[in-house]
Design a protein around this motif. Structure first.
Motif, short mmCIF file in Angstrom:
data_model
loop_
_atom_site.label_atom_id
_atom_site.label_comp_id
_atom_site.label_asym_id
_atom_site.label_seq_id
_atom_site.Cartn_x
_atom_site.Cartn_y
_atom_site.Cartn_z
N LEU A 19 0.83 -1.21 0.00
CA LEU A 19 0.00 0.00 0.00
C LEU A 19 0.87 1.26 0.00
O LEU A 19 0.49 2.28 -0.60
N ALA A 20 2.02 1.20 0.65
CA ALA A 20 2.93 2.34 0.65
C ALA A 20 3.44 2.61 -0.76
O ALA A 20 3.51 3.76 -1.22
N VAL A 21 3.78 1.54 -1.47
CA VAL A 21 4.27 1.68 -2.85
C VAL A 21 3.17 2.29 -3.73
O VAL A 21 3.41 3.25 -4.48
N GLU A 22 1.96 1.76 -3.58
CA GLU A 22 0.84 2.31 -4.37
C GLU A 22 0.64 3.79 -4.07
O GLU A 22 0.47 4.61 -4.97
N ALA A 23 0.68 4.15 -2.80
CA ALA A 23 0.44 5.55 -2.40
C ALA A 23 1.54 6.46 -2.95
O ALA A 23 1.27 7.57 -3.41
N ALA A 24 2.77 5.97 -2.91
CA ALA A 24 3.88 6.80 -3.39
C ALA A 24 3.72 7.09 -4.88
O ALA A 24 4.06 8.17 -5.36
N HIS A 25 3.20 6.13 -5.64
CA HIS A 25 2.97 6.36 -7.07
C HIS A 25 1.74 7.23 -7.31
O HIS A 25 1.69 7.99 -8.27
N ARG A 26 0.75 7.10 -6.45
CA ARG A 26 -0.53 7.79 -6.65
C ARG A 26 -0.44 9.27 -6.28
O ARG A 26 -0.96 10.13 -6.98
N ARG A 27 0.23 9.56 -5.15
CA ARG A 27 0.25 10.93 -4.64
C ARG A 27 1.26 11.77 -5.45
O ARG A 27 2.35 11.29 -5.77
N THR A 28 0.89 13.00 -5.71
CA THR A 28 1.79 13.85 -6.49
C THR A 28 2.13 15.10 -5.69
O THR A 28 1.45 15.44 -4.72
N SER A 29 3.16 15.80 -6.13
CA SER A 29 3.64 16.98 -5.41
C SER A 29 3.54 18.22 -6.28
O SER A 29 4.15 18.28 -7.35
N ALA B 230 4.43 3.07 6.43
CA ALA B 230 3.47 3.10 5.33
C ALA B 230 2.46 4.23 5.53
O ALA B 230 2.07 4.91 4.57
N LEU B 231 2.05 4.46 6.77
CA LEU B 231 1.11 5.55 7.06
C LEU B 231 1.74 6.90 6.69
O LEU B 231 1.09 7.77 6.11
N ARG B 232 3.00 7.05 7.03
CA ARG B 232 3.68 8.32 6.74
C ARG B 232 3.78 8.56 5.23
O ARG B 232 3.73 9.69 4.76
N VAL B 233 3.92 7.46 4.48
CA VAL B 233 4.00 7.59 3.02
C VAL B 233 2.61 7.90 2.44
O VAL B 233 2.48 8.66 1.49
N SER B 234 1.60 7.34 3.04
CA SER B 234 0.26 7.41 2.46
C SER B 234 -0.47 8.70 2.76
O SER B 234 -1.43 9.04 2.07
N SER C 99 -5.13 10.46 4.25
CA SER C 99 -6.31 9.68 3.84
C SER C 99 -6.36 8.35 4.59
O SER C 99 -7.43 7.75 4.74
N SER C 100 -5.21 7.90 5.08
CA SER C 100 -5.21 6.61 5.79
C SER C 100 -5.86 6.73 7.16
O SER C 100 -6.08 5.73 7.84
N LEU C 101 -6.18 7.96 7.55
CA LEU C 101 -6.90 8.14 8.82
C LEU C 101 -8.40 7.86 8.67
O LEU C 101 -9.12 7.69 9.66
N ALA C 102 -8.84 7.79 7.42
CA ALA C 102 -10.28 7.55 7.19
C ALA C 102 -10.65 6.14 7.62
O ALA C 102 -9.87 5.20 7.43
N ASN C 103 -11.85 6.00 8.15
CA ASN C 103 -12.31 4.67 8.54
C ASN C 103 -12.37 3.72 7.35
O ASN C 103 -12.28 2.52 7.51
N SER C 104 -12.54 4.28 6.16
CA SER C 104 -12.65 3.44 4.97
C SER C 104 -11.29 3.01 4.43
O SER C 104 -11.22 2.22 3.49
#
Ligand SMILES: Cc1cc2nc3c(=O)[nH]c(=O)nc-3n(C[C@H](O)[C@H](O)[C@H](O)COP(=O)(O)OP(=O)(O)OC[C@H]3O[C@@H](n4cnc5c(N)ncnc54)[C@H](O)[C@@H]3O)c2cc1C
Length: 397
Positions: free
Chosen positions: A263-273, A344-348, A351-356
């Motif tokens: 999930l960390a890898v996915e988030a790193a690719h998904r999130r942009t700066s 992984a949370l720090r990378v994501s 949004s990872s705080l959401a219950n979903s």
């Protein structure tokens, strides 16, 4: 997005094919949210033989060892940690019966045959305030005069509560106060066995590890399989329970870590700066460091699990070193998984705080690892004694 292919993809031989794993993953969030037991997961896993993995072939099982089963449990936990943890209980019992059988003790062969026939075995051992764990009990075991026992007490955290068909329990028979005994037996559902509807936790919700109240619950003589003197014991039953638990707990929590890295890898690719012209965070050196840190932490544990599980399977005689080795593995794996999820949370991001969020759920699930025996205090006491010797009684020095 093509960069996603850079994440290492490991092909593993497994009873759970990719389609089944995907179905199990798709249900996990619902069971967590609705606080329900994953009956569909159990049914589908039983269909592929998952509950018979540790049952020897001659008893109708698949004849796998702990090393193979640990890999399966890690894979299952990447999709549904609570499903894997609940099924651990059944797997440990079948593993115990198999280990005993290998040593010529066939007192639990019936369990292997029943497991092969579809019965589901749970652990009703834990009790409130019992930090002696397997070496003492607050449950009373009263002989019924025909070799059977009546059990009265409260067992907490009984995973598989809605679905078990056989419950392993133990209690104290102090009818001879000079020689109290810890009596181990299996109960069926029926009079004297009540499951409370009291499981509402932050994590591992789908295990449905509810309280079981025993009121003179009867185990016939044929289901009483061990009587041990109260106190510490080196009986093979205790070793089997301990070894099975520590290895398979390590496997489950390592599956959480593995999924967190994905999930960390996915988030790193998904999130942009915006700061970096819209480039993915996967190109940001700080984020790359964090993903790498998670990967480095995660990578060390599976080989340790495999090594110790293989030693159990092959009966390597570690003697007194077994206990520090096993508690050490459990503590390293469960604590490591927490650190991996944290990275992984720090990378994501938030949004990872959401219950979903799946990662948010893993964060809640992974915390349960610290509560299973051996907890940190008990594990460190075991290892300290092995390294430093016991602390002498005051005044005896
Ligand atoms: C997700 C999960 C699944 C588990 N599944 C199983 C399972 O299937 N079978 C099994 O046998 N065990 C299971 N365990 C239980 C585990 O082995 C521990 O026993 C459990 O985590 C309790 O830990 P604790 O003693 O730290 O809890 P604590 O929080 O210390 O105690 C648990 C409860 O007992 C009460 N209590 C504590 N001390 C006393 C006292 N002196 N007198 C009266 N009440 C007291 C507390 O108020 C609390 O309600 C599971 C644990 C987890 C986290």
């Amino acid at each position: 997005m093509a960069d996603q292919n850079h994440a290492a993809v490991e092909t593993v031989e497994s009873l759970i094919d990719d389609e089944l794993l995907t179905r199990i993953r798709s249900r996990a969030a619902t069971h967590d949210r609705e606080n329900t037991f994953p009956e569909d997961d159990l049914r589908e896993l039983a269909e592929v033989g998952y509950l018979r993995m540790l049952v020897p072939v001659e008893h109708g099982g698949l004849g796998y060892g702990f090393a193979r089963v640990a890999r399966e449990q890690t894979r299952l936990a990447t999709a549904a940690p609570a499903t894997a943890l609940a099924i651990n209980m059944h797997l440990v019992w079948t593993g115990v019966a198999t280990l005993l059988g290998k040593q010529g003790d066939h007192s639990l062969d019936w369990l292997l045959e029943e497991a092969a026939a579809g019965e589901v075995f749970a652990f009703g051992n834990s009790e409130a305030g019992n930090d002696l764990v397997l070496f003492g009990s607050r449950t009373r075991a009263v002989p019924t005069g025909d070799g059977g026992y009546g059990f009265t007490g409260r067992k907490i955290f009984t995973s598989l509560s809605p679905v078990w068909t056989r419950l392993g329990v133990f209690g104290l028979d102090d009818s001879d106060p000079e020689a109290p005994l810890l009596v181990h037996a299996f109960l069926d559902r029926g009079p004297g066995v009540e499951t409370l509807d009291d499981w509402d936790t932050v994590g591992m919700r789908a295990t449905q590890s509810r309280t079981t109240v025993l009121s003179e619950a009867r185990a016939p003589a044929s289901r009483v399989f061990r009587k041990l003197p109260a106190g510490p014991s080196a009986d093979p039953l205790i070793f089997g329970i301990f070894a099975g638990f520590e290895i398979l707990l390590a496997a489950v929590y390592t599956g959480i870590g593995q999924r967190a890295v994905e999930l960390a890898v996915e988030a790193a690719h998904r999130r942009t700066s915006m700061k970096n012209g819209g480039r993915p965070l996967a190109h940001d050196p700080d984020i790359r460091w964090k993903v790498a840190e998670a990967g480095i932490l995660q990578d060390g544990i599976p080989p340790q699990i495999q090594a110790l599980a293989t030693d159990v399977d092959e009966g390597v005689p570690h003697g007194a070193a077994w206990f520090p080795k096993l508690v050490g593995l459990k503590v390293r794996a469960t604590e490591n998984a927490r650190l991996v999820v944290d990275q992984a949370l720090r990378v994501s991001g938030g949004s990872s705080l959401a219950n979903s969020s799946e990662l948010g759920r893993l964060y809640r699930d992974v915390v349960a690892g610290m509560f299973h025996p051996s907890d940190g205090e008990s594990a460190h006491a075991t290892v300290a004694t092995s390294l430093l010797g016991p602390v002498p009684e005051p005044g005896s020095e």
